[in-house]
Design a protein around this motif. Sequence first.
Motif, short mmCIF file in Angstrom:
data_model
loop_
_atom_site.label_atom_id
_atom_site.label_comp_id
_atom_site.label_asym_id
_atom_site.label_seq_id
_atom_site.Cartn_x
_atom_site.Cartn_y
_atom_site.Cartn_z
N LYS A 160 66.31 64.33 70.39
CA LYS A 160 64.92 64.26 69.91
C LYS A 160 64.86 63.81 68.45
O LYS A 160 63.96 63.07 68.05
CB LYS A 160 64.25 65.63 70.06
CG LYS A 160 64.14 66.13 71.50
CD LYS A 160 63.10 65.40 72.29
CE LYS A 160 62.89 66.04 73.66
NZ LYS A 160 61.89 65.32 74.46
N GLN A 161 65.81 64.28 67.66
CA GLN A 161 65.80 63.91 66.24
C GLN A 161 66.08 62.42 66.05
O GLN A 161 65.72 61.85 65.01
CB GLN A 161 66.84 64.74 65.49
CG GLN A 161 66.44 66.21 65.31
CD GLN A 161 67.58 67.07 64.82
OE1 GLN A 161 68.72 66.60 64.70
NE2 GLN A 161 67.30 68.34 64.56
N GLY A 162 66.70 61.80 67.03
CA GLY A 162 66.97 60.37 66.96
C GLY A 162 65.78 59.51 67.34
O GLY A 162 65.89 58.27 67.32
N LEU A 163 64.66 60.14 67.69
CA LEU A 163 63.44 59.40 68.03
C LEU A 163 62.55 59.31 66.80
O LEU A 163 62.70 60.09 65.84
CB LEU A 163 62.72 60.10 69.18
CG LEU A 163 63.52 60.18 70.49
CD1 LEU A 163 62.76 61.01 71.52
CD2 LEU A 163 63.81 58.78 71.04
N ILE A 220 66.90 53.74 62.60
CA ILE A 220 67.77 52.62 62.98
C ILE A 220 69.25 52.90 62.68
O ILE A 220 70.12 52.24 63.22
CB ILE A 220 67.32 51.33 62.28
CG1 ILE A 220 67.33 51.53 60.76
CG2 ILE A 220 65.93 50.92 62.74
CD1 ILE A 220 66.99 50.27 59.98
N PHE A 221 69.53 53.88 61.83
CA PHE A 221 70.92 54.22 61.53
C PHE A 221 71.35 55.32 62.51
O PHE A 221 71.15 56.51 62.27
CB PHE A 221 71.07 54.68 60.08
CG PHE A 221 70.61 53.63 59.09
CD1 PHE A 221 71.36 52.48 58.89
CD2 PHE A 221 69.43 53.80 58.38
CE1 PHE A 221 70.92 51.51 57.98
CE2 PHE A 221 69.00 52.84 57.48
CZ PHE A 221 69.74 51.68 57.28
N ARG A 222 71.91 54.92 63.64
CA ARG A 222 72.10 55.81 64.78
C ARG A 222 73.37 56.66 64.69
O ARG A 222 73.56 57.57 65.49
CB ARG A 222 72.18 54.97 66.07
CG ARG A 222 71.00 54.05 66.31
CD ARG A 222 69.71 54.81 66.48
NE ARG A 222 69.79 55.78 67.56
CZ ARG A 222 68.89 56.72 67.81
NH1 ARG A 222 67.84 56.84 67.00
NH2 ARG A 222 69.02 57.54 68.82
N GLY A 223 74.24 56.37 63.73
CA GLY A 223 75.52 57.05 63.70
C GLY A 223 75.41 58.56 63.62
O GLY A 223 76.08 59.29 64.35
#
Length: 410
Positions: free
Chosen positions: A254-257, A295-298
């Motif tokens: 969820k935090q990656g959304l 956009i920085f998915r790492g």
Amino acid sequence: MKKIIIIIFTAFGFSTLTNAQSLDDYFKLAAENNPGLQAKYKSFEAAMQKVTQVSSLPDPNLSFGYFVSPVETRVGPQRARFSLTQMFPWFGTLKAQEDAATLMAEATYQEFLDARNKLYYQVSASYYPLYELHKLISIEEENQRILSSYKEIATIQFQNDKGSMVDVLRVDIMLKDATSNLSILEQKQKPLVTRFNKLLNRSDDDNIVVQDSLFTFSLPANYRKDSLLASNPILDELELKIEASKASEQAAIKQGLPKLGVGLDYVIVGQRTDVSLPDNGQDVFMPMVSVSLPIFRGKYKAAQKEAQLMQESYSLQREEAANRLISSYDMIWFEIQKQIELIQLYEEQIQESRQSLNLLFSAYSTSGKDFEEVLRMQQQILKYQKMKATALSEYHIALAELDYITAKSK
């Protein structure tokens, strides 16, 4: 439980109490006063505070800007700007974080329960050696009295030319051994009393009331084995940590959304003096909507991977803990059965040895011979009595450990 007698050893921590305390009373005192257990509960309370922290919205952002060089607009120069914004995580993020924190808090509570059960076992493991020591002292004192009476009889037999002086000297040697043994046992009381009192967070020399007798119980086969894995705080803690890691994985997703934001700008506008306008000097309100761009998915992928690896770690820990509990159960059950057999054996040996002693003593009273055999048989009875007291203590300690690993107190 048999009536608890009053034991008077004031110098070594035992004293008379009108209302005798049972082992359950000491459990309660330990649960209320032990600092280690209190620390575990404070950790649980602290973990509960984490739930509110992770389930709350981030603070709104208020900013102020002042135009050193006013920006001229049609309705007047812009003097200052106020900006208020509030960011919102993606739908379900706060709920996932709350679930993870709640499950970890529940796991901490299970850790507290295990610490409490372990404390009960430690109290038992410190209590029964006190019973054993009291019993050994009582046995040694009785041995002294018997040897003193033997010395009087041996002296009379010597005076009547029915015995030898060697018999009197043999008793003297044994009396000295008994006195030395009794002194060592009495010195041992202080460290045992201190250890027990410190588990209850009391003064070193606080009074302790000990039972006068212990008994064995008839236990069914596989006693409490069904609850070994079904309701154990150690396993429940790890199971909750697995569920918490799953919730953390969902929270990481969820935090990656994108995060959504709403805001409002308020601009103070000065009046123009060179012209007359309908909206001259009218302040400006400007609603805003913003969206974060993750956009920085790492870091998000790493957070998900961390949660997945922790799930695997907790699963392996749970499997290892289950194996350890099963093997511990079998060893403890063996120890219980072993002590039961030894207790029965020692009781039979004591009874048979007493019968032999009576026959030997009757023969010595008549002939004045074989006094060495009388003493040897008396020392054999003493040995079996001491071994029985030790076996009873070991039996109850093993039973307390079995109660601990099967979470009887949960």
